[in-house]
Design a protein around this motif. Sequence first.
Motif, PDB file in Angstrom:
ATOM      1  N   GLY A  63      56.391   8.842  49.877  1.00 30.32           N
ATOM      2  CA  GLY A  63      57.421   9.828  49.576  1.00 30.32           C
ATOM      3  C   GLY A  63      58.789   9.173  49.599  1.00 30.32           C
ATOM      4  O   GLY A  63      58.902   7.954  49.728  1.00 30.32           O
ATOM      5  N   PRO A  64      59.823   9.979  49.463  1.00 36.00           N
ATOM      6  CA  PRO A  64      61.186   9.456  49.466  1.00 36.00           C
ATOM      7  C   PRO A  64      61.505   8.803  50.814  1.00 36.00           C
ATOM      8  O   PRO A  64      61.200   9.388  51.854  1.00 36.00           O
ATOM      9  CB  PRO A  64      62.046  10.689  49.243  1.00 36.00           C
ATOM     10  N   SER A  65      62.070   7.636  50.782  1.00 35.62           N
ATOM     11  CA  SER A  65      62.213   6.874  52.015  1.00 35.62           C
ATOM     12  C   SER A  65      63.281   7.431  52.948  1.00 35.62           C
ATOM     13  O   SER A  65      63.466   6.920  54.043  1.00 35.62           O
ATOM     14  CB  SER A  65      62.493   5.404  51.700  1.00 35.62           C
ATOM     15  N   ASP A  66      63.974   8.490  52.531  1.00 33.01           N
ATOM     16  CA  ASP A  66      64.950   9.058  53.455  1.00 33.01           C
ATOM     17  C   ASP A  66      64.411  10.290  54.165  1.00 33.01           C
ATOM     18  O   ASP A  66      65.160  11.073  54.731  1.00 33.01           O
ATOM     19  CB  ASP A  66      66.253   9.390  52.726  1.00 33.01           C
ATOM     20  N   GLU A  98      68.320  20.695  50.174  1.00 31.96           N
ATOM     21  CA  GLU A  98      67.478  20.229  49.068  1.00 31.96           C
ATOM     22  C   GLU A  98      67.997  20.867  47.784  1.00 31.96           C
ATOM     23  O   GLU A  98      68.378  22.018  47.789  1.00 31.96           O
ATOM     24  CB  GLU A  98      66.060  20.727  49.341  1.00 31.96           C
ATOM     25  N   PRO A  99      67.999  20.141  46.691  1.00 26.26           N
ATOM     26  CA  PRO A  99      68.419  20.776  45.443  1.00 26.26           C
ATOM     27  C   PRO A  99      67.528  21.962  45.148  1.00 26.26           C
ATOM     28  O   PRO A  99      66.316  21.880  45.326  1.00 26.26           O
ATOM     29  CB  PRO A  99      68.236  19.668  44.399  1.00 26.26           C
ATOM     30  N   ASP A 100      68.105  23.050  44.752  1.00 23.08           N
ATOM     31  CA  ASP A 100      67.345  24.301  44.671  1.00 23.08           C
ATOM     32  C   ASP A 100      66.098  24.249  43.798  1.00 23.08           C
ATOM     33  O   ASP A 100      65.145  24.933  44.036  1.00 23.08           O
ATOM     34  CB  ASP A 100      68.239  25.466  44.258  1.00 23.08           C
ATOM     35  N   ASP A 101      66.091  23.410  42.777  1.00 21.10           N
ATOM     36  CA  ASP A 101      64.916  23.424  41.913  1.00 21.10           C
ATOM     37  C   ASP A 101      63.696  22.843  42.620  1.00 21.10           C
ATOM     38  O   ASP A 101      62.584  23.200  42.331  1.00 21.10           O
ATOM     39  CB  ASP A 101      65.185  22.684  40.601  1.00 21.10           C
ATOM     40  N   GLY A 132      75.268  16.653  49.387  1.00 23.81           N
ATOM     41  CA  GLY A 132      76.687  16.325  49.425  1.00 23.81           C
ATOM     42  C   GLY A 132      77.563  17.422  49.967  1.00 23.81           C
ATOM     43  O   GLY A 132      77.345  17.921  51.066  1.00 23.81           O
ATOM     44  N   ALA A 133      78.522  17.796  49.179  1.00 21.14           N
ATOM     45  CA  ALA A 133      79.592  18.693  49.612  1.00 21.14           C
ATOM     46  C   ALA A 133      79.114  19.917  50.380  1.00 21.14           C
ATOM     47  O   ALA A 133      79.704  20.277  51.397  1.00 21.14           O
ATOM     48  CB  ALA A 133      80.413  19.134  48.421  1.00 21.14           C
ATOM     49  N   HIS A 170      67.209  15.190  55.194  1.00 22.46           N
ATOM     50  CA  HIS A 170      67.223  13.794  54.769  1.00 22.46           C
ATOM     51  C   HIS A 170      68.034  12.977  55.751  1.00 22.46           C
ATOM     52  O   HIS A 170      68.807  13.507  56.528  1.00 22.46           O
ATOM     53  CB  HIS A 170      67.808  13.706  53.361  1.00 22.46           C
ATOM     54  N   ARG A 171      67.837  11.699  55.643  1.00 16.47           N
ATOM     55  CA  ARG A 171      68.407  10.837  56.643  1.00 16.47           C
ATOM     56  C   ARG A 171      69.910  11.020  56.844  1.00 16.47           C
ATOM     57  O   ARG A 171      70.406  11.128  57.956  1.00 16.47           O
ATOM     58  CB  ARG A 171      68.148   9.378  56.278  1.00 16.47           C
ATOM     59  N   ASP A 172      70.622  11.109  55.747  1.00 18.23           N
ATOM     60  CA  ASP A 172      72.072  11.032  55.886  1.00 18.23           C
ATOM     61  C   ASP A 172      72.787  12.348  56.137  1.00 18.23           C
ATOM     62  O   ASP A 172      74.004  12.387  56.246  1.00 18.23           O
ATOM     63  CB  ASP A 172      72.685  10.326  54.669  1.00 18.23           C
ATOM     64  N   ASP A 173      72.048  13.454  56.239  1.00 18.93           N
ATOM     65  CA  ASP A 173      72.796  14.696  56.482  1.00 18.93           C
ATOM     66  C   ASP A 173      73.128  14.864  57.973  1.00 18.93           C
ATOM     67  O   ASP A 173      73.969  15.670  58.327  1.00 18.93           O
ATOM     68  CB  ASP A 173      72.051  15.923  55.922  1.00 18.93           C
ATOM     69  N   ARG A 174      72.460  14.088  58.795  1.00 21.05           N
ATOM     70  CA  ARG A 174      72.753  14.092  60.231  1.00 21.05           C
ATOM     71  C   ARG A 174      72.819  15.503  60.818  1.00 21.05           C
ATOM     72  O   ARG A 174      73.610  15.789  61.714  1.00 21.05           O
ATOM     73  CB  ARG A 174      74.072  13.362  60.505  1.00 21.05           C
ATOM     74  N   LEU A 175      71.978  16.334  60.294  1.00 15.72           N
ATOM     75  CA  LEU A 175      71.994  17.737  60.670  1.00 15.72           C
ATOM     76  C   LEU A 175      71.652  17.928  62.148  1.00 15.72           C
ATOM     77  O   LEU A 175      72.220  18.776  62.819  1.00 15.72           O
ATOM     78  CB  LEU A 175      71.000  18.493  59.785  1.00 15.72           C
TER      79      LEU A 175
END
Lengths: 347, 347
Positions: free
Chosen positions: B203-206, B82-85, B119-120, B143-148
Motif C-alpha cells: 500500500g501507500p508507504s505513508d 483522505e480525498p473524498d473520492d 493539505g490546507a 497519513h504520516r505527515d498530518d501528525r493528527l
Amino acid sequence: MARVNSVRPQSGSGSPTLDEVARVAGVSRATASRAINGGQRVSPRAQSAVDLAVRTLGYVPNPAARSLVTRRTDSIAVVVPEPDDRVFTDPFFAGTLRGVTRVLGERDIQLVLLLARPGASTARTLRYLTGRHVDGALVVSHHRDDRLAEHLSDIGLPCVFGGRPWTGGDRVAYVDVDNTAGEREVTELLITGGRTRIGTVAGPSDMTAAADRLAGWRQAMTAAGLAADAVEHGDFTEESGVHATRALMERHPDLDGLVVASDLMAAGALRVLAELGRRVPDDVAVVGFDDLGVAERTTPTLTTVRQPVVAMAERATRLLLERVDQAEGSHPMRLIIPPALVRRDSA
Amino acid sequence: MARVNSVRPQSGSGSPTLDEVARVAGVSRATASRAINGGQRVSPRAQSAVDLAVRTLGYVPNPAARSLVTRRTDSIAVVVPEPDDRVFTDPFFAGTLRGVTRVLGERDIQLVLLLARPGASTARTLRYLTGRHVDGALVVSHHRDDRLAEHLSDIGLPCVFGGRPWTGGDRVAYVDVDNTAGEREVTELLITGGRTRIGTVAGPSDMTAAADRLAGWRQAMTAAGLAADAVEHGDFTEESGVHATRALMERHPDLDGLVVASDLMAAGALRVLAELGRRVPDDVAVVGFDDLGVAERTTPTLTTVRQPVVAMAERATRLLLERVDQAEGSHPMRLIIPPALVRRDSA
DNA sequence: CAAAAGTTTGGGAGCGCTTCCACTAGACGC
DNA sequence: GCGTCTAGTGGAAGCGCTCCCAAACTTTTG
C-alpha cells in the motif's frame, strides 16, 4: 491599553474566552467580537491588537455560545432514511456525499450524517431536526411512508430533497433527474433496435425514482403498442437484480430486452443471463440506469441512462445553502435535470 | 399552581423555551429542567405536569443553550484525512461508518463527517476540533505527515484512531488489526504451498497499515530464506493495483506468488494476470487483504486476510465513548485484533 | 411531640457569545 | 467657530439552559 495585567489565560480554566482576548488586546468584548467576525466598524489598530491576542491565546470561539445567539449552527444534515448497509454500498450515495462535501468545503459548514433506520428512528431524526441542531437538511433517499417532506416543512427547517418526494412536493424544494423521460428514451432505444418483448426490473415501489422509471418504461411500451406486462421489482441492490431477473426470465423466457432501473441491478441481471446462456446483447439487450462507474465495468459494458449524481448533489446543496442564508421565504423550487443516454455494448 | 395564565406559546416567537414549559406546568424552570433530564428529585406530580406541558407545547430543548452549560455536544466526529473520492469507493470506509453508526445509534449521539482533504484543510479540521464542536473524534485513515495524533492529543480532545497512528501512538488510543502478523501468515501460506518467487503489491508507504503489511511479508520471506525484492506500491485502489502488478510482472516475470495489500488492489492484479495469460492459482497464487465483500466476487475468488472492519469500528467507537464519558484521564489504550486467514480459490 | 433527616422546590448565578444603543472623537461643511 | 456627520467604542442586555444552594415541606425517630 497600557494597563499592566497578567496575560496568561485565566487560571487554566480550559480554553480562553472572548473576555480574555479582549482583556489581552486592551479592548472591550464587543470590539473583540466585531474584530473576530469580519471586522466591520473596527479600527485597524484594534483589529490587529485583537488578531494578535487571538493568536497568542490560541482562541477559538465557543460554537455553542455563538449559535445560542446567532441561531445558526453552521452545519447541515444529510438525512438518509435507509438501512445503513445499503447506504454505504450504493455508488449513488457515494456520489451524493461527494457532491455535498465538495460544496460544503467551500464554506465553513459541516456535515452531520443522519442515518434514519426504518421505523422508530425516523422519530428520532425528526426530533433532532426539530431541535435545530442544524441549519438545514438534505434528504437523500426517502420512502413513501416516512412523510419526511411534510414533517420537515411543518418544522420550518430549510430543506432540499434529492429526488422528488412522494407527497408534499409542492412544499419542499428538490433536485431530480427526469426519471420518466430517461427510462422512456432508453426503452425507445430498445424498441427502435427491433426488440419487441421487453421486460423491466423496477426499483422498490415505495420510491419515486423507481415509480417514475417504471412509468417511463410503460409509456414507451404502450406508445409502441407493446405489452407492458413483464415487470419485477428489486430494491436497487445487485442481489435483488439477480432474483428479479431470474423470476422474470422464468415467467417470460421469450424476452429479448431488459430495462433495469439501476446499474447495480443490471449487473445482477447480466450475471443471470450469462448463467442462462443468453448472449447480451444478441439474445437479450440490457439497459441500466445511473452510470456511476458500475456500468463501465460489467461484461459487456452497460448501455445506461446517466444520472449526474455528483453534480446534482452539488446543486441541491447550493440550493439548500441559499435557502438557509435568506432564512425562510423563498418558495419551493424544483430542479429537473435532463437525463443522458450512454450507449455501450449491452444494447 | 392554580394561577390563571395564558397557555399559548409566547407571541409566536419561534420554538417554545423551557421557561414556557415551566410556566405552563406551573413549576419553576429548575424543576422543569430536572423533570426533562431524567427526573431525579422530582415529585411524580411535577413530573407529569412537565411531561404534559412538553407534549402540548411541542418543546424541544435548544441544543446550543444546553451544551453551552453542559459542555457536551452529544456528537462525535469521524475524521477522514483522505480525498473524498477515495473515501466513498473503498469498502473499508463503508464498513467503518457502518460500525460507527451502529454504536452511535444505541445512544443519542450524532456523527459529524469531517473529510479533510490533503493539505490546507487539515488546519481547518484541527480548528473545528479545537473549537469543541464535538465531544470526541475517531480518526480513520491517516497519513504520516498530518501528525493528527499529536495535534489531537495536544488539544485534549478524546480520540481514538482506527489503525495505528504513525507517531504519538503512545499518546492516543487506537484499534487495529495485526497487519504484520496477518500478512506474514498469508505469505507463509504461499511458501508452504511451495511458492518460492513471491512478490508483493504494497500500500501507500505513508500509511502504517501498508508499512506493517509489507513488514509481515518481509518477515515471512526472509525467515524462509527467500528474496524479498519484488515490491511495488499502490494506493489501495483497484486502478493502482493494476499498474503495480503490471510493473511487478514486467520486472519479475518469474513470480509464482503475489501478496497484495488490499483486496481491491488484488482484484486489479487478477485482471492483469488474466490479461497476461497467467492462470491463478496454477501459475501465480494471489492473496489479498481485507475480505470486505470484494474478495468473494473476483474470479477466482480471493484467498485473503480478514479484517473485521465493522466490528473494529464498533470497538473503536465504544472506546471513544468511554473516554468521552469519563472525561479526560484513562490512559491511551490499544486494541489489536488478530487477523483471520480466509482460504478461497486464488491461493 | 420536638428534633433530626430526608425530599422537593425555586431563586439566581452563570455558560460565552453577539448585538443594540448610547456615547466619544475626530472630519467636515458652512 | 460651531453644529453635523461618521467611524469607532464599550456597557449592558440577553440567547436558553443547567445546577448550586438555601428554603420549604415531609417523613422518620427518640
